[in-house]
Motif scaffolding. Sequence first.
Motif, PDB file in Angstrom:
ATOM      1  N   ASP A  16      -1.605   8.876  -5.628  1.00 62.84           N
ATOM      2  CA  ASP A  16      -0.267   8.097  -5.342  1.00 62.84           C
ATOM      3  C   ASP A  16      -0.105   7.339  -7.055  1.00 62.84           C
ATOM      4  OD1 ASP A  16       1.563   6.710  -4.228  1.00 62.84           O
ATOM      5  OD2 ASP A  16       0.471   4.811  -4.025  1.00 62.84           O
ATOM      6  N   ILE A  17      -0.949   7.415  -7.588  1.00 60.22           N
ATOM      7  CA  ILE A  17      -1.146   6.711  -9.130  1.00 60.22           C
ATOM      8  C   ILE A  17      -0.676   7.655 -10.002  1.00 60.22           C
ATOM      9  CG2 ILE A  17      -2.425   5.830 -11.287  1.00 60.22           C
ATOM     10  CD1 ILE A  17      -4.307   4.362  -9.106  1.00 60.22           C
ATOM     11  N   PHE A  38      -4.603   1.223 -17.651  1.00 60.08           N
ATOM     12  CA  PHE A  38      -3.679   0.722 -16.789  1.00 60.08           C
ATOM     13  C   PHE A  38      -3.654   1.523 -15.519  1.00 60.08           C
ATOM     14  CE2 PHE A  38      -1.532   0.418 -21.172  1.00 60.08           C
ATOM     15  CZ  PHE A  38      -1.637  -1.031 -21.229  1.00 60.08           C
ATOM     16  N   ALA A  39      -4.000   2.682 -15.444  1.00 57.81           N
ATOM     17  CA  ALA A  39      -4.192   3.370 -14.168  1.00 57.81           C
ATOM     18  C   ALA A  39      -5.329   2.900 -13.645  1.00 57.81           C
ATOM     19  CB  ALA A  39      -4.345   4.916 -14.348  1.00 57.81           C
ATOM     20  N   ILE A  40      -6.244   2.390 -14.227  1.00 62.03           N
ATOM     21  CA  ILE A  40      -7.470   1.758 -13.614  1.00 62.03           C
ATOM     22  C   ILE A  40      -7.249   0.695 -13.051  1.00 62.03           C
ATOM     23  CG2 ILE A  40      -9.960   0.812 -14.191  1.00 62.03           C
ATOM     24  CD1 ILE A  40      -9.911   4.069 -14.179  1.00 62.03           C
ATOM     25  N   ILE A  41      -6.460  -0.179 -13.716  1.00 60.27           N
ATOM     26  CA  ILE A  41      -6.284  -1.684 -13.076  1.00 60.27           C
ATOM     27  C   ILE A  41      -5.642  -1.462 -11.626  1.00 60.27           C
ATOM     28  CG2 ILE A  41      -4.713  -3.679 -13.259  1.00 60.27           C
ATOM     29  CD1 ILE A  41      -4.354  -3.068 -16.168  1.00 60.27           C
ATOM     30  N   SER A  42      -4.485  -0.515 -11.697  1.00 59.37           N
ATOM     31  CA  SER A  42      -4.057  -0.048 -10.407  1.00 59.37           C
ATOM     32  C   SER A  42      -4.870   0.330  -9.398  1.00 59.37           C
ATOM     33  CB  SER A  42      -2.838   0.885 -10.356  1.00 59.37           C
ATOM     34  OG  SER A  42      -1.995   0.677 -11.168  1.00 59.37           O
ATOM     35  N   GLU A  46      -6.176  -1.107  -5.504  1.00 58.67           N
ATOM     36  CA  GLU A  46      -6.136  -0.185  -4.380  1.00 58.67           C
ATOM     37  C   GLU A  46      -7.308  -0.031  -3.673  1.00 58.67           C
ATOM     38  OE1 GLU A  46      -3.396   0.874  -3.053  1.00 58.67           O
ATOM     39  OE2 GLU A  46      -1.918   0.760  -4.477  1.00 58.67           O
TER      40      GLU A  46
END
Lengths: 80, 509
Positions: A16-17, A38-42, A46
């Motif tokens: 999804d990311i 930034f992807a890690i934050i999302s 989740e």
Amino acid sequence: MTKDEMKEKITEILEDIDDSIDYASEEHLIDDHILDSFAIISLVGELEDEFDIKVSAVDMVASNFNSVDDMAQMVERLMA
Amino acid sequence: MAYNQLPYLAIFLPAVLIAYKLTPAAYRKYTLLASSWIYFYLCSQYLLLYLVGTTVFVYLLGLAMEKFPLKSAPRKALCGIGIAGLFGTLLYVKYTNFFIKIINTIGSAGTGWHNIPGLHILVPIGISFYTLEAVSYLLEVDWGRAGSDHDFCRVALFLGFFPQTMEGPIARYQDTAMQLTQGEDLHLNNIRDGAIRIVWGLFKKMLIADRLNTAVGTLFTNYTQYHGSMIAISGVFYALQLYMEFSGVMDIVIGSAQMFGIKLPENFRQPFFSQTAAEFWRRWHITLGVWCKTYIFYPVTTSDAAKKWNKFARKKYGKYIAKVTISAMALAPVWMFNGLWHGPQWNYIFYGIYYLVLLELEEVLEPVKKGFYKKTGLSKDSWFWHLFRILRTWLIIFTGEMFFRANGLRAGLAMFRSIFYQFHISSMWDGSLLKLGLDAWDFAVIILGTATVFVYDLLKEKDIHVWELVSQKKTPVRWALVYCLVFAVVIFGAYGAGYQKVDLIYAGF
């Protein structure tokens, strides 16, 4: 939840990311700069919602996020 | 005694290597520590007390923290006291006069406080670097990712190992500390590889960076006398100078450590091949970026406040808004810190804000970018877009470095404005470039030197490591190549009569 189900769910979240990555074969998502911070934050948001865990700054190391396996292990540890 | 100067390369480093070799393995750590503190003393004299004081402070706090369980309030309080003490000292030494100036400026606008005299404070070499390492050690111990170190010598070497004193790299305790006290025997391979790396660093610094220094100094000092195209060139020249200088010094630093069998973290990974500003910062001054990410970015994004907001924003406004706002929340302190860390100047603060805005914009525009590729059917991996993104990132880098190097923010803004006036591309060939203190010969050396570094970086980008390839060649070929490099530095290096001595740029931060 079995470990395989957990990995499946994590893969779903990752896709999804960013759906352009083959998560099954990647083992160096962080070391090879495939996922950025930034992807890690999302991802962390989740994962916390999905598995009802609390990820803290201490857990934010490459070895916890390099592969779906690593993430599943971290989730398991934080759920315990 | 800078790392590129003869006293270091021909006397200090060989002397330490000999002393290290002659010392029994168990005591080699003391030889390294004595050498490191002597080096610091030679650079900053009695200001060595700052480093020794910091070491004792951090060592004792580490031991005290160990007495309390993980996540306990006293352990956290001790860590907090440590961080406050370390940053308090850094603030006092580097920023007191900056704050006095601000108070005086505000005061002259009516509050009456406008006559506070500035203080004469001497700044110890490398305080910005070892302070970050000390904070890193305390946090790693507090978080339980590293144990409290009972070996004072190891903590002292972690903070003061002489090759790292001036410009880092800013290491994480777990990555280097153990190696520093192992007393590894000297190996010919390590000494050879370290020496080659040092010569490569000298090549970058002395052929290119130090030669460009004259032109950069002329352009930035007399910027009012130049029209737009020359100002644009000033940004390009300074970015090139800074890369060749900083990465060159890092080669010398890492090569010096390599001679003792110590592997320091890399600080550069071909930054000019970056496709975005965010990627640039993952490849440029890597250890500062990692420090900021580990100790500011992630603690902010995983804080209770950020998580509460993230949850709320995801439900109320969706994932995109949540991600963008959390990014802004975490990037703001990172970039304010990055700017201020470089020194008490408004243009450094502006530099931080510049990248904060750009990185946030990259995040905000991510869906637009994805939509563009989807609608047009263009592949983001095609060579055209790849090259386009690299060139676009160059523009961002050159502009940022122009503000960074400008003599104050006012000058930086004036220079930026002037780029859009009287932009004459003919400056490239009408002889204007030859009025910057460099002749055609200098430019030929700069261009050939840069081309060599470009090819080296390009090969590394393709995972081809030149020195590994060279080491597989027959001995005469190996030596011929190394001699070429040494002679290039000796013959074409910018030193001696006709050249100003150039201080290490990052040692000033």
